[in-house]
Design a protein around this motif. Sequence first.
Motif, short mmCIF file in Angstrom:
data_model
loop_
_atom_site.label_atom_id
_atom_site.label_comp_id
_atom_site.label_asym_id
_atom_site.label_seq_id
_atom_site.Cartn_x
_atom_site.Cartn_y
_atom_site.Cartn_z
N GLY A 158 -39.92 -15.55 -18.54
CA GLY A 158 -41.29 -15.52 -18.08
C GLY A 158 -41.58 -14.50 -17.01
O GLY A 158 -42.71 -14.40 -16.52
N ALA A 159 -40.56 -13.70 -16.64
CA ALA A 159 -40.75 -12.69 -15.59
C ALA A 159 -41.32 -11.42 -16.22
O ALA A 159 -40.85 -10.95 -17.27
CB ALA A 159 -39.44 -12.38 -14.88
N SER A 160 -42.33 -10.85 -15.56
CA SER A 160 -42.96 -9.64 -16.08
C SER A 160 -42.25 -8.41 -15.52
O SER A 160 -41.81 -8.39 -14.37
CB SER A 160 -44.44 -9.60 -15.67
N THR A 161 -42.12 -7.39 -16.36
CA THR A 161 -41.48 -6.14 -15.93
C THR A 161 -42.29 -4.96 -16.44
O THR A 161 -42.92 -5.03 -17.48
CB THR A 161 -40.03 -6.05 -16.47
N THR A 162 -42.28 -3.90 -15.68
CA THR A 162 -43.02 -2.69 -16.07
C THR A 162 -42.09 -1.62 -16.63
O THR A 162 -42.53 -0.53 -16.96
CB THR A 162 -43.76 -2.11 -14.83
N THR A 163 -40.81 -1.94 -16.72
CA THR A 163 -39.86 -0.94 -17.20
C THR A 163 -39.81 -0.86 -18.72
O THR A 163 -39.30 0.10 -19.28
CB THR A 163 -38.44 -1.26 -16.69
N GLY A 164 -40.33 -1.88 -19.40
CA GLY A 164 -40.30 -1.87 -20.86
C GLY A 164 -39.00 -2.34 -21.45
O GLY A 164 -38.78 -2.25 -22.66
N VAL A 165 -38.09 -2.88 -20.59
CA VAL A 165 -36.76 -3.27 -21.05
C VAL A 165 -36.67 -4.78 -21.20
O VAL A 165 -37.07 -5.54 -20.31
CB VAL A 165 -35.68 -2.78 -20.08
N LEU A 166 -36.11 -5.21 -22.34
CA LEU A 166 -35.82 -6.62 -22.57
C LEU A 166 -34.32 -6.78 -22.83
O LEU A 166 -33.70 -5.93 -23.47
CB LEU A 166 -36.59 -7.15 -23.78
N ALA A 167 -33.75 -7.88 -22.34
CA ALA A 167 -32.34 -8.17 -22.58
C ALA A 167 -32.22 -9.01 -23.84
O ALA A 167 -33.09 -9.82 -24.17
CB ALA A 167 -31.75 -8.90 -21.39
N LEU A 168 -31.12 -8.81 -24.55
CA LEU A 168 -30.87 -9.60 -25.74
C LEU A 168 -30.50 -11.03 -25.35
O LEU A 168 -30.08 -11.29 -24.22
CB LEU A 168 -29.74 -8.96 -26.56
N PRO A 169 -30.65 -11.98 -26.25
CA PRO A 169 -30.38 -13.39 -25.91
C PRO A 169 -28.99 -13.59 -25.33
O PRO A 169 -28.00 -13.08 -25.88
CB PRO A 169 -30.54 -14.10 -27.25
N SER A 170 -28.91 -14.32 -24.25
CA SER A 170 -27.63 -14.56 -23.59
C SER A 170 -26.91 -15.76 -24.17
O SER A 170 -25.78 -16.06 -23.78
CB SER A 170 -27.85 -14.78 -22.09
N THR A 171 -27.54 -16.47 -25.10
CA THR A 171 -26.94 -17.69 -25.67
C THR A 171 -26.18 -17.42 -26.95
O THR A 171 -25.72 -18.35 -27.61
CB THR A 171 -28.04 -18.73 -25.96
N TRP A 172 -26.06 -16.14 -27.36
CA TRP A 172 -25.30 -15.84 -28.57
C TRP A 172 -23.87 -16.30 -28.42
O TRP A 172 -23.22 -16.05 -27.39
CB TRP A 172 -25.32 -14.34 -28.84
N ASP A 173 -23.33 -16.93 -29.43
CA ASP A 173 -21.92 -17.31 -29.43
C ASP A 173 -21.13 -16.13 -29.98
O ASP A 173 -20.94 -15.99 -31.19
CB ASP A 173 -21.70 -18.56 -30.28
N ILE A 174 -20.67 -15.27 -29.08
CA ILE A 174 -20.07 -14.01 -29.51
C ILE A 174 -18.60 -14.13 -29.84
O ILE A 174 -17.98 -13.19 -30.34
CB ILE A 174 -20.25 -12.92 -28.43
N THR A 175 -17.99 -15.26 -29.54
CA THR A 175 -16.56 -15.40 -29.79
C THR A 175 -16.25 -16.06 -31.13
O THR A 175 -15.29 -15.74 -31.79
CB THR A 175 -15.89 -16.19 -28.67
N THR A 176 -17.10 -16.99 -31.53
CA THR A 176 -16.83 -17.69 -32.79
C THR A 176 -18.04 -17.75 -33.71
O THR A 176 -17.90 -17.85 -34.92
CB THR A 176 -16.38 -19.14 -32.51
N GLY A 177 -19.23 -17.65 -33.15
CA GLY A 177 -20.42 -17.83 -33.96
C GLY A 177 -20.80 -16.61 -34.76
O GLY A 177 -21.36 -16.73 -35.84
N ALA A 178 -20.51 -15.41 -34.23
CA ALA A 178 -20.92 -14.19 -34.92
C ALA A 178 -20.01 -13.92 -36.10
O ALA A 178 -18.85 -14.33 -36.13
CB ALA A 178 -20.88 -13.01 -33.96
N THR A 179 -20.56 -13.24 -37.10
CA THR A 179 -19.76 -12.87 -38.27
C THR A 179 -18.56 -12.02 -37.85
O THR A 179 -17.46 -12.18 -38.35
CB THR A 179 -20.62 -12.09 -39.29
#
Length: 432
Positions: free
Chosen positions: A258-279
Amino acid sequence: MSFQAGLSGLNASSKALDVVGNNVANSSTVGFKSASAHFGDLYAASLTGSGASQIGIGTALNTVVQQFTQGNITTTSNTLDLAINGGGFFKVTNGTSVSYTRNGQFHTDSKGYVINDNGYKLEGYIATATGEIVASEPAAIQIDTGNISPLATGNATGGDATLKLNLNSSKSTPTVTTFDSTNPLSYTYSTSMTTYDTLGVEHAIRYYFIKGDTDTTTGLTSWTVHATLDGDSATDTTMGTLDFDSSGLLSSVTDSGGASTTTGVLALPSTWDITTGATTPLGSGLPNWNVDFSGSTSYSGESTVNAMTQGGYAQGQLSSLTVSDDGTIQGNYSNGQTKTLAQVVLSTFANPNGLSSIGNNLYTSTPASGQGLDSVPGAGTRGLLQSSAVEESNVDLTQELVNMITLQRNYQANAQSIKTQDQIMQTLVNLR
């Protein structure tokens, strides 16, 4: 007696013919510089000094001068064949001594050193691990044939990924209100980007854009952004929202918190399960996969990607080399990356004719030539390099053949003067 003058003439013509013969023999030698013999007249010393009637006693070789003029440049199929177009000499070493040459026929040995046909190593400035050239003491150039390390997308060196697109303002809001990456009715537009993790593993991130209603108070239209990694959904795929004004320009960006930024940058979801959930799981953590949407628009028209960049790449093998005109040697890798490996140096001398020829197209410096001054091609009076080319011998074969005829006549004339003197002496001997 004119015997001495005639004999010195024979010796002079003979030595001049030796020089011409050497020029002709090396008319096809790469980098060879033609030479000419310079002679001076001889006079006998006199205790009473010289007078108007002083007669010379012949000639003697003063010096053999090489002509360091430019030779023609011929192309070859070897990248490491280098031709100097202008002044300067390549600096080479055999490990114990330094020599100089105009012959640019180089190749690599089993250890990656750039060498000539006699095993002398070409010298230059060696690049740092990051590919930066720092002028220092020249050293033997060794081509690093190892793989180039991978770089994760979002790495500080590569920078954030960028995605500049147009989202169709004429589209209606989706009929399915709950986002589902497998249901096209739950989003308005989607596109994918290839990214790389810290191990250089390739991943596909797919972005989904959902058009919202226009705020009647602010006049802003918000597009919610979701993302999935390698086709796998996470508990929360929301990245944030892109807010466009009534002119279709990107006004603000709000992250998933919900924080507004003027840089135009968004971060990818931090809840991704990158160790076992990803292909394809990430082996060493989530990279800084931020995406910069600056410059995006929301005009009426097809949704489309106008520009997409990301700084990551997989590891790569050295596939080829290129050499620029300033002597910079770059490695080209199988992953499309390039890296500066070294830069060739050229040496100049105050008096090139003072150099000592040691054979095999090599010269060494002498007190007469002065010390070699090292710098990069194009600096000062140094010429530029041409890759896949060699400098031919500067011998003018037609001129040398004419010189040969002239010297032959000189030799015959001097021999005739000795013969005439002999006839005169014989006449004196025969007097009674």
